[in-house]
Structure formats: C-alpha cells, structure tokens
Write an enzyme that holds these catalytic residues in place. Structure first.
Site, short mmCIF file in Angstrom:
data_model
loop_
_atom_site.label_atom_id
_atom_site.label_comp_id
_atom_site.label_asym_id
_atom_site.label_seq_id
_atom_site.Cartn_x
_atom_site.Cartn_y
_atom_site.Cartn_z
N VAL A 1 0.57 -1.33 0.04
CA VAL A 1 0.05 0.37 0.22
C VAL A 1 0.42 1.38 -0.41
O VAL A 1 1.92 0.94 0.83
CB VAL A 1 -1.18 0.29 1.34
N GLU A 2 0.83 2.30 -0.36
CA GLU A 2 1.18 3.83 -1.10
C GLU A 2 1.53 4.02 0.61
O GLU A 2 2.24 4.47 0.44
CB GLU A 2 0.39 4.69 -1.28
N SER A 3 1.06 3.69 1.41
CA SER A 3 1.75 4.26 2.89
C SER A 3 2.66 3.53 3.16
O SER A 3 3.85 3.95 3.94
CB SER A 3 0.85 3.88 4.01
N GLY A 4 3.36 2.80 2.60
CA GLY A 4 4.21 2.35 2.72
C GLY A 4 4.46 0.65 3.48
O GLY A 4 5.34 -0.10 3.79
#
Length: 531
Positions: A329-332
């Site tokens: 996910v983009e958050s890491g």
C-alpha cells in the site's frame, strides 16, 4: 511561532502520522486571536479523516464562512473532506493536487537543496502544464503559486514539479526523548515525517519543526536504530492527549497494525465474505494476479489502490495466497491484510513497513510486478480519469505515479455509477437496476492516466468490471470477456458512449468467480512456485 501568510507542511496519510492535536490547537489559536491567518497548507497526503483532523477544521471554517484561515492548499488527496472540496470548487483559495509519490519525493528533493521533482509522471495528464498543471480551480490557474515545468532533456520530455518551501512543519511521532529524538513505534507507518522535517531545516531559510507525541522518554533510552528523526531537527515537542493520537481513523491502537505482532493465519480465522458484484471484480483481478504468478514462478509484488482494488486483499486472504501475492500500500506497508475506507494505509500484520518515498521508488521504478487501481471514467482512447469530476475532487492519491511505473495495470471498478441493484445467483449476474451514470465515455473529464503513455510504454492494461473485461490496445480498448447472464447489447454496449473494439466473440469470464465457494487458488499458486 507561526506567522500570517506562512507556508505550513503537515504530515498525515489519513489519520496515520496526522498531528491532530497540533491542527486543533493551531485553529483554536486563530479563533482566539485572529492569527495566524492566510496559511498555505501542504501535506504529504491528507492529515485527517471524515470528522477528524483537517476535515473537522474545514467543516468549522465552511460553517463560519471564514475565508481568512486558509490561503491555499497542495494535497494529493481531498476525498475525506467534503467541506474542503466545496471551498476549492467555490474558489475560496488556490488549490493544487500532486500524486502522493511526487509530494513525498518533493519533500526529499527540497530537503536536499534541489528545486523540485523531475519525472515523467504526469505527462499528457491534468498535471501537464499544457493542460491544468495540477491546478484544481480557476484561482490556481491564474496564480500558479505551484508550478509544473515542461523540460526537454536529450529529446525526452520531463516535468519539474515546484512549490513554495514551507517555513513550519507540524509532524507526529510516538515517543520523543529529552533531546527530541523521535521514534514511531506505535504508528501504523513512517509516512513522510523525516522528509518533512528535513525540508523545513533545509537552506536557504531554515524553519521550525513542531512534533506531536504520545510520550516523553529519558535521553539515551531510545535505541538509535529506532530513531526515525534525529532530535536536532526538532524545535518543539507537544505531548498530545490520547484521543488526538489514534493509530488510524476507526481505532486507537492495535499492535498488529504497528508491526509489533504478526498474527497467525489459520482457516478458522478466515471469514468468507458475501458474494456480490464488487467481490466479482476483486476475484477477477486476483485471477489475473495468479496468472502473473504462474508466469513468474515466484512471489509477486502488487500495489492495491483505494476503493474496489483494496478489496482484492480480502479475496487474497480468503484464498490464502497473500504470502505469494504480496500486497503493498502507498503508505509503505508490505504484506498482511490492508484495510480500506478511512483506514486505508494501515495493514493488519504487515511483515515490512518502509517510508512513503521509498515505497514510491518501488512503484515509479517498476520494481513491483503489477497494480490494481480504481477509475471514475475511461474513454475510447484508453485515457483514465481517476480523481476529479465537476461535483467531486477526491484528488489523485498515488494513482499517477503507480500507473506510470507499474509494468501491469488492472484497473478495477463498477461498470456504471449511481444507484443500482445487481444480484449474483446460480453462477450468473442479474442487473435488476443499472446505474444511471455512464463511466465508459467518449472523452474523460480530466486525464489521470494517459492512454498514449500506456501504449507508448507497451503496458498490459486491463479494465475489469463486474460484467465485462476490456484490454488497452494501440487503437483504443478491446472487449475481451463478458460475465455469464449479461446481454452484450443491452448491458454493455447500450451503457457506453462509444463502441469498443470487438475483434471476435468475447470469452465468458471464469465461472469460479460467480460461485459462492472459494475459488481454490492456493493449490495453483503453490504449484507455480514449486515449478
């Protein structure tokens, strides 16, 4: 410390790393004294969620009709705040939207003393200065406080993203020691906290960093490897009440989200979700990922976007293939079960968590194997509108950078929008009431992903819906599959503004997708790895 007309950077991937207490105190100070006013606010994503953080403040501002607090915004995502979207549409201030990846890189680049981000992300889209240059309203089109420059290097086109350097940073961590060293051990992700702090302290004008934490620790008690931001970068530490420091939108704290515990997965814990048309889309995407796994003969790395793509994670867990099809996910976060809705960005039991700019290196560089992204509109040329309509401005999120970088893209969404009733019975789809909003249009309202770039980069791009699957080809999009029970003329062609390319009779989608039982993908996936 924050003066009128300041540029303020605020961390936050939804509620993850959002300094909610600092945002509340800043606005209360304004209400009490009338200052600071006319702030230009920049965030790495959006510091809040519906009813919390910046959305709560935006609601109060809109109700008061007070145009003095915010003077401009630059966010990747506006979707959680209807009030903020209204202000943008009503031209209260100039507003801009960059991809999460561009925003995260920008903090890193400006912190390194460079003017901005040089990239191919955004060419021939709404970010391109030949179109909107990331401006969201007329005021932004006129002011151009945030600029995107078209640059030619060795006969190749690039975009250079530039924006005003912030003088103040409002960031968040879990613990600060007496020197101000920051650790993020209870947070759901690292976000872009370090990079914002670096940007504030970069030359030529060094600014002030204020951090919100849950607790203070004795100097020397933090393991040096756990320190995400060194203390000398921090000017002020504010201890927040617990109610303003939740891990995510819907829960205070879960050790499985912060990475302290990875829960065991057993069949008893797997809950099979209801079979509906949204799950059908997620299942069809997962089958595509399985085919990619078979071709690779190894684990594959996948990004899941917001909306229906995020539900692919549920199906992957249900089919017990989440360790072979690694979801990021983009958050890491890497692995585990990504959450969605306002909790998007948090994952249950991830095996790794990296910073947002490091995560987007994986995406923009094509290090991942595939991505599943949502869509609002698709046109005859294969252009995709993912984030803006006249009545809605969710913002691009991570979409533009991921769409450019990912080698394979499986766009996933419902065929029509609006109120609808679709049933799945006896292995077939029945459309009892269709959505009144057509999503496959002659020309998209705004371009978030360019069909020209998809063709030029020779990507495998599919558009997966509950009733049909299309493929991007050089001269448009081609109909490849239809669902059992669907009438081609009535349910597909009659609900499109253009006729797709049809070279042969479309295949029928895999019947396993429409069966309430599990599809049995685990055995296929394991066999592929063994080979």
């Amino acid at each position: 410390m924050i003066s009128d007309y300041s540029v303020v950077a605020i961390s936050g991937f939804n509620m993850i790393t959002a300094p909610e207490y600092l945002i509340e105190r800043l606005y209360k100070l304004y209400l009490k004294t009338g200052h600071p006013r006319k702030l230009f606010i920049i965030s790495d994503t959006f510091p809040g969620a519906p009813g919390r953080g910046l959305d709560r403040i935006a609601k109060l501002i809109y109700e008061r009709k007070d145009e003095d607090f915010i003077d401009g915004t630059l966010f990747p995502f506006y979707g959680w705040s209807e009030s903020l979207q209204k202000m943008v549409r009503e031209e209260w201030f100039d507003a801009y939207a960059w991809s999460i990846g561009i925003m995260a890189y920008w903090f890193r680049e400006v912190g390194s003393g460079r003017p901005g981000v040089l990239t191919k992300v955004g060419l021939y889209t709404t970010a391109d200065p030949r179109l909107d240059g990331t401006a969201l309203n007329e005021k932004a089109m006129k002011m151009r406080r945030v600029k995107v420059h078209l640059i030619n290097i060795d006969s190749q086109e690039y975009l250079l993203y530039t924006a005003p350097k912030p003088q103040f940073g409002l960031i968040r961590a879990t613990t600060a020691d007496e020197m101000g060293n920051l650790s993020l051990e209870d947070e759901a992700a690292y976000g872009t906290v370090l990079n914002i702090a670096q940007t504030i302290k970069a030359m030529p004008n060094k600014g002030i960093n204020i951090v919100q934490v849950l607790r203070i620790a004795r100097y020397g008690s933090l393991n040096p490897k756990d320190v995400e931001v060194p203390g000398p970068l921090i000017d002020y530490v504010v201890v927040s009440p617990r109610e303003y420091h939740w891990q995510s939108s819907s829960f205070d704290y879960d050790p499985m989200v912060s990475g302290k515990i990875i829960p065991p997965l057993s069949r008893e814990h797997i809950i099979q979700s209801e079979l509906n048309h949204r799950k059908i889309i997620a299942r069809r995407v997962l089958l595509e990922l399985l085919e990619l796994l078979k071709k690779s003969g190894r684990q594959i790395i996948v990004n899941l976007g917001v909306g229906i793509p995020a539900t692919v994670a549920d199906v992957a867990v249900e089919e017990e293939v989440q360790d072979l099809i690694v979801l990021t996910v983009e958050s890491g976060t890497w692995g585990g079960k990504p959450l969605y809705g306002a909790d998007f960005g948090a994952s249950i039991g991830p095996f790794a968590i990296v910073s947002v700019p490091d995560q987007f290196t994986m995406y923009e560089g094509g290090i991942i194997d595939a991505a599943s992204l949502g869509f609002m509109q698709v046109d005859r040329y294969g252009n995709v509108n993912s984030f803006i309509m006249p009545s809605r401005i969710p913002g691009p999120g991570g979409f533009p950078a991921i769409a450019v970088g990912s080698p394979q893209i499986f766009f996933a969404g419902e065929f029509t929008a609006g109120d609808k009733k679709i049933e799945v019975n006896n292995g077939k789809i029945s459309i009892l009431k269709d959505g009144e909003i057509i999503k496959f249009v002659n020309q998209v309202y705004k371009i978030g992903c360019s069909g020209k770039i998809l063709t030029k980069s020779n990507k495998n791009a599919l558009f997966v819906t509950e009733r049909a699957v299309f493929q991007k080809v050089e001269d448009g999009i081609e109909l490849k599959e239809i669902a059992p029970g669907i009438d081609l003329e009535k349910d597909i062609l009659g609900k499109m503004e253009f006729k797709p390319i049809i070279r042969k009779e479309p295949d029928i989608m895999d019947p396993r997708i429409f069966n309430s039982k599990r599809m049995g993908l685990k055995e296929e996936a394991l066999e592929a790895i063994k080979r």
